[in-house]
Write an enzyme that holds these catalytic residues in place. Structure first.
Site, PDB file in Angstrom:
ATOM      1  N   ASP A 169       0.876  -1.179   0.000  1.00  0.00           N
ATOM      2  CA  ASP A 169       0.000   0.000   0.000  1.00  0.00           C
ATOM      3  C   ASP A 169       0.909   1.223   0.000  1.00  0.00           C
ATOM      4  OD1 ASP A 169      -1.674   2.171   0.607  1.00  0.00           O
ATOM      5  OD2 ASP A 169      -3.088   0.900   1.695  1.00  0.00           O
ATOM      6  N   CYS A 228     -12.602  -9.160  -3.061  1.00  0.00           N
ATOM      7  CA  CYS A 228     -13.919  -8.700  -2.615  1.00  0.00           C
ATOM      8  C   CYS A 228     -13.920  -7.173  -2.635  1.00  0.00           C
ATOM      9  CB  CYS A 228     -14.213  -9.191  -1.201  1.00  0.00           C
ATOM     10  SG  CYS A 228     -14.443 -10.956  -1.129  1.00  0.00           S
ATOM     11  N   ARG A 230     -13.136  -4.602  -5.834  1.00  0.00           N
ATOM     12  CA  ARG A 230     -13.789  -4.040  -7.009  1.00  0.00           C
ATOM     13  C   ARG A 230     -13.510  -4.892  -8.233  1.00  0.00           C
ATOM     14  NH1 ARG A 230     -17.127  -2.279  -4.863  1.00  0.00           N
ATOM     15  NH2 ARG A 230     -17.950  -0.194  -4.661  1.00  0.00           N
ATOM     16  N   ASP A 254     -15.864 -11.797  -5.517  1.00  0.00           N
ATOM     17  CA  ASP A 254     -17.185 -11.265  -5.169  1.00  0.00           C
ATOM     18  C   ASP A 254     -17.604 -10.170  -6.151  1.00  0.00           C
ATOM     19  OD1 ASP A 254     -19.479 -10.924  -3.435  1.00  0.00           O
ATOM     20  OD2 ASP A 254     -18.547  -9.083  -2.686  1.00  0.00           O
ATOM     21  N   GLU A 259     -21.066  -6.322 -13.965  1.00  0.00           N
ATOM     22  CA  GLU A 259     -22.017  -6.954 -13.044  1.00  0.00           C
ATOM     23  C   GLU A 259     -23.429  -6.682 -13.527  1.00  0.00           C
ATOM     24  OE1 GLU A 259     -21.152  -5.875  -8.983  1.00  0.00           O
ATOM     25  OE2 GLU A 259     -19.051  -6.420  -9.185  1.00  0.00           O
ATOM     26  N   HIS A 279     -21.420 -10.222  -5.553  1.00  0.00           N
ATOM     27  CA  HIS A 279     -21.223  -8.927  -4.884  1.00  0.00           C
ATOM     28  C   HIS A 279     -21.982  -8.873  -3.547  1.00  0.00           C
ATOM     29  CE1 HIS A 279     -20.071  -4.511  -5.796  1.00  0.00           C
ATOM     30  NE2 HIS A 279     -20.073  -4.722  -4.498  1.00  0.00           N
ATOM     31  N   LEU A 280     -21.577  -9.776  -2.666  1.00  0.00           N
ATOM     32  CA  LEU A 280     -22.265  -9.900  -1.377  1.00  0.00           C
ATOM     33  C   LEU A 280     -21.480  -9.291  -0.213  1.00  0.00           C
ATOM     34  CD1 LEU A 280     -23.588 -13.605  -1.493  1.00  0.00           C
ATOM     35  CD2 LEU A 280     -24.807 -11.491  -2.021  1.00  0.00           C
ATOM     36  N   GLY A 281     -20.329  -8.666  -0.536  1.00  0.00           N
ATOM     37  CA  GLY A 281     -19.448  -8.172   0.541  1.00  0.00           C
ATOM     38  C   GLY A 281     -20.179  -7.381   1.604  1.00  0.00           C
ATOM     39  N   ALA A 282     -21.088  -6.525   1.197  1.00  0.00           N
ATOM     40  CA  ALA A 282     -21.753  -5.650   2.175  1.00  0.00           C
ATOM     41  C   ALA A 282     -23.109  -6.194   2.588  1.00  0.00           C
ATOM     42  CB  ALA A 282     -21.928  -4.267   1.572  1.00  0.00           C
TER      43      ALA A 282
END
Ligand code: NAD
Ligand code: MLT
Length: 527
Positions: A169, A228, A230, A254, A259, A279-282
Site C-alpha cells: 500500500d 472482494c 472491485r 465477489d 455486473e 457482490h455480497l461483501g456488504a
C-alpha cells in the site's frame, strides 16, 4: 418540502430518517433514461451500486443538492460532474467495513477447503472426501494489497489465525503497517512470495488489471487470490486460464468487471478452485442498516443546510472544522467577494494571507471560502463549497497562501490580494469579539468599517474639500450615506474613502464620481 429519490434497495431505517425532512420516492426499477427524465424534480438522490449516476443524469439534475451512496465505492457516480455542478456526494466509508472484511475471510477459508463445491456434492447425494483435501491458512503468508479500513480488519483477523502478513500500500507508512504486524513490501515481492493474496483497494486507472497474465506468471503455483474489493482489478480471462491450467491453486471473487457477470464469462466454467459470489461483501443485515442510516442522516443534514460528515468531493471540509471555522468562513467569503469587485474580472492569482491567531487554524476551508466569495461575482449561486476549488482551477486562478503568526494589529486577520482587469487590489478583515466582521484595510490603507450591502470605495488624493464634493454629488443623486471613512498613510498623500450607502448607486453616478478633482478611481461594491 424537498424531494428525495431512492433508486436502489436500501434499509427502511434510512427511508424513515429521510421522511423526517423530505418527500421520499422509492423507485428501484428505473432505466438510465427514466432516471435522467425524472431527476430534475429531486433535491436528493440515494443509491447503492446498482444505479449509474452518469454525467447525463447530473446534467439534468437541476435541483439536486446531494447524492448519497449507501456503501463505500462511488465508482457508479460521476463525481467530477457532480462536483462541477456543486452537488455534494457522500458515502458511508465505514458502515460495511466489517461485513466486507468478514466476506473476504469467509472466501479465503471456503476456497481453501472447497466448501461450496463440497456442499453441492453432499446435497446431490455424493460423499466424496478425497476430492476435497484443502489447505490450512495457519503459518501461510497473506499478501494484502491495500491496508485501509477493510485491509486492516482482514489483517488483524488473519494474524489471529496464525498467518504471516505482508502488504503493499504505497499510501500508508511503514510504522502503521508494522503496528498491524505487516511487512510493507513492493507489489512484485508480494506477488512472488504470498500464499494468499487479498485485494482491498479502489478501482483507479493505476489499479485496473493489477493482476493480469504477466503478474500471475510471477506467483507461486499454490497461491490463492481473493477479490472482494472491485471488479476490474483482475483480468478475468487471464485468471480463468491460469486456474484451468493449474497455474495457480485458486481464486475467490465477489466483484466483476461487468455486473451481473456475463452469461458466457470464462469464469463460469472453472471448477472447485474458483468460488464466486454475486457482490455480497456488504450484504449483512448489520451493514445494510449502518450504511442506510449513515447516508440518510447526511442527506437530511445537507437538505437542512448543515454540513455532511463524509462528503467525498469536499476534501478536508469536515463538519467539526466547518462549525469551528464558521465565522472565519463568512469573513473569507465576504472579503473574497469584495476583492473580486475591486479587482474586476480575469483574476489570475489570489493571495491569501492568514495573520495572527488565524495563522494557526486549518487554512484549506478558509481558502475555499475566499474562492467561493471571489467567484460569486461570476457564478452567483452556482458556486459553493463543493465546486469553488475546481471552478477556480478551471479558470486558471492560482492560489498563493501565506501565514504570519506574528502579525499583531488584530488577534487574527485575513488578507486577500488579487490582480484583475481593474488592477491590483487588496483587503484585510478581522472578526470582533462578538463575531462581527470588520474591514480593516483596503489597498494597504487602514480603515475600520463593517461590510454592508451597498458600498463605495475611492482612491483619491487627500486634499481639502474632496469629501464635501463627493457628499454633495451623492446627495444630488438622492443617495444617502450611512457612514464614511478615510484611510490614509500620510497627510495630503494618497488615500482611500469607504462609504456605506443606504441605496445602490444609480446608473452613471460612478462615472461622475471619477470626474471629481482629486478622485482617481471609484468602485461600487454590492455585498
Ligand atoms: P479504504 O479507502 O479504507 O482503503 C483502501 C486502501 O487502498 C488505502 O489504504 C489506499 O492507500 C490503498 N490504495 C489505493 N491505491 C492503491 C494502489 N494503487 N495500490 C495499493 N494500495 C492502494 O477503503 P476500504 O473501505 O478498505 O475499501 C476497499 C475496497 O473495498 C474499495 O474498493 C471498496 O469499494 C470495496 N468494498 C467492496 C465491498 C463489497 O461489497 N464487495 C464492500 C465494501 C467495500
Ligand atoms: C461498497 O462499495 O460499499 C460495496 O460495493 C457494497 C455495495 O454497495 O453493495
Amino acid at each position: 418540502m424537498p424531494k428525495v429519490l431512492v433508486s436502489d434497495p436500501v434499509d427502511q431505517a434510512g427511508i424513515d430518517i429521510l421522511s423526517q425532512v423530505a418527500q421520499v420516492d422509492v423507485n428501484t426499477g428505473l432505466s438510465p433514461e427514466d432516471l435522467a427524465n425524472a431527476i430534475a424534480e429531486y433535491d436528493g438522490l440515494m443509491v447503492r451500486s446498482g444505479t449509474q449516476v452518469t454525467g447525463e443524469v447530473i446534467e439534468r439534475a437541476s435541483a439536486l443538492k446531494i447524492i448519497g451512496r449507501a456503501g463505500v465505492g462511488v465508482d457508479n457516480i460521476d463525481v467530477t460532474a457532480a462536483t462541477r455542478k456543486g452537488i455534494v456526494v457522500v458515502n458511508s466509508p465505514q458502515g460495511n467495513t466489517i461485513a466486507a472484511a468478514e466476506h473476504a475471510l469467509a472466501m479465503m477459508l471456503s476456497l481453501s477447503r472447497y466448501i461450496p463445491e463440497a456442499d453441492r456434492t453432499v446435497k446431490s447425494g455424493q460423499w466424496n472426501r478425497k476430492q476435497f483435501v484443502g489447505a490450512e491458512v495457519y503459518k501461510k503468508t497473506l499478501g494484502l494489497v491495500g491496508l485501509g479500513k477493510i485491509g486492516s480488519h482482514v489483517a488483524a483477523a488473519a494474524k489471529a489465525m496464525g498467518m504471516k502478513l505482508m502488504a503493499y500500500d504505497p499510501y500508508i507508512s511503514v510504522d502503521r503497517a508494522e503496528h498491524m504486524g505487516c511487512r510493507l513490501v513492493e507489489l512484485d515481492i508480494l506477488f512472488r512470495e504470498a500464499d494468499y493474496i487479498t485485494l482491498h483497494i479502489p478501482k483507479t486507472p493505476e489499479t485496473v488489471n493489477l493482476i493480469d497474465a504477466e503478474a500471475i506468471a510471477t506467483m507461486k503455483p499454490t497461491v490463492r487470490i481473493v477479490n472482494c474489493a472491485r471488479g476490474g482489478l483482475i483480468d478475468e480471462a487471464a485468471l480463468a486460464k491460469a486456474l484451468e491450467e493449474g497455474r495457480i491453486a485458486g481464486a475467490a471473487l465477489d466483484v466483476y468487471g461487468n455486473e451481473p457477470l456475463e452469461a458466457d464469462s470464462p469464469l463460469r466454467a472453472v471448477g472447485k478452485q474458483l468460488v464466486l459470489t454475486p457482490h455480497l461483501g456488504a450484504s449483512t443485515a448489520e451493514a445494510q442498516i449502518n450504511v442506510a442510516i449513515d447516508v440518510a442522516e447526511q442527506i437530511r443534514d445537507v437538505l437542512l443546510g448543515l454540513p455532511a460528515r463524509s462528503a467525498v468531493n469536499i476534501s478536508g471540509l469536515y463538519p467539526d472544522t466547518m462549525e469551528k471555522l464558521r465565522p472565519y468562513l463568512q469573513l473569507a467569503e465576504t472579503l473574497g467577494n469584495l476583492t473580486a469587485q475591486l479587482a474586476g474580472g480575469r483574476v489570475q492569482t489570489l493571495k491569501v494571507s492568514l495573520q495572527g491567531d488565524l495563522a494557526n487554524v486549518e487554512s484549506q476551508p478558509i481558502v475555499v471560502a475566499a474562492l467561493k466569495g471571489l467567484l460569486s461575482q461570476a457564478l452567483r449561486e452556482r458556486v459553493n463549497y463543493v465546486n469553488a476549488s475546481i471552478e477556480a482551477k478551471e479558470r486558471g486562478i492560482r492560489v498563493i497562501e501565506t501565514r504570519d503568526a506574528a502579525a499583531r494589529d488584530y488577534s487574527g486577520s485575513l488578507h486577500l490580494e488579487a490582480q484583475g482587469s481593474l488592477g491590483e487590489h487588496s483587503v484585510t478583515g478581522t472578526l470582533l469579539g462578538d463575531g462581527e466582521i470588520r474591514i480593516t484595510e483596503v489597498d494597504e490603507f487602514p480603515v475600520n468599517v463593517p461590510p454592508i450591502k451597498h458600498m463605495l470605495f475611492t482612491r483619491h488624493r487627500d486634499m481639502p474639500g474632496i469629501i464635501g464634493k463627493l457628499g454633495s454629488l451623492l446627495g444630488s443623486f438622492n443617495v444617502n450615506i450611512a457612514s464614511m471613512q478615510v484611510g490614509r498613510k500620510i497627510v495630503r498623500g494618497d488615500a482611500v474613502m469607504v462609504l456605506s450607502l443606504d441605496d445602490p448607486l444609480p446608473e452613471g453616478l460612478l462615472e461622475e464620481i471619477t470626474k471629481v478633482a482629486g478622485i482617481r478611481d471609484a468602485y461600487t461594491v454590492e455585498l
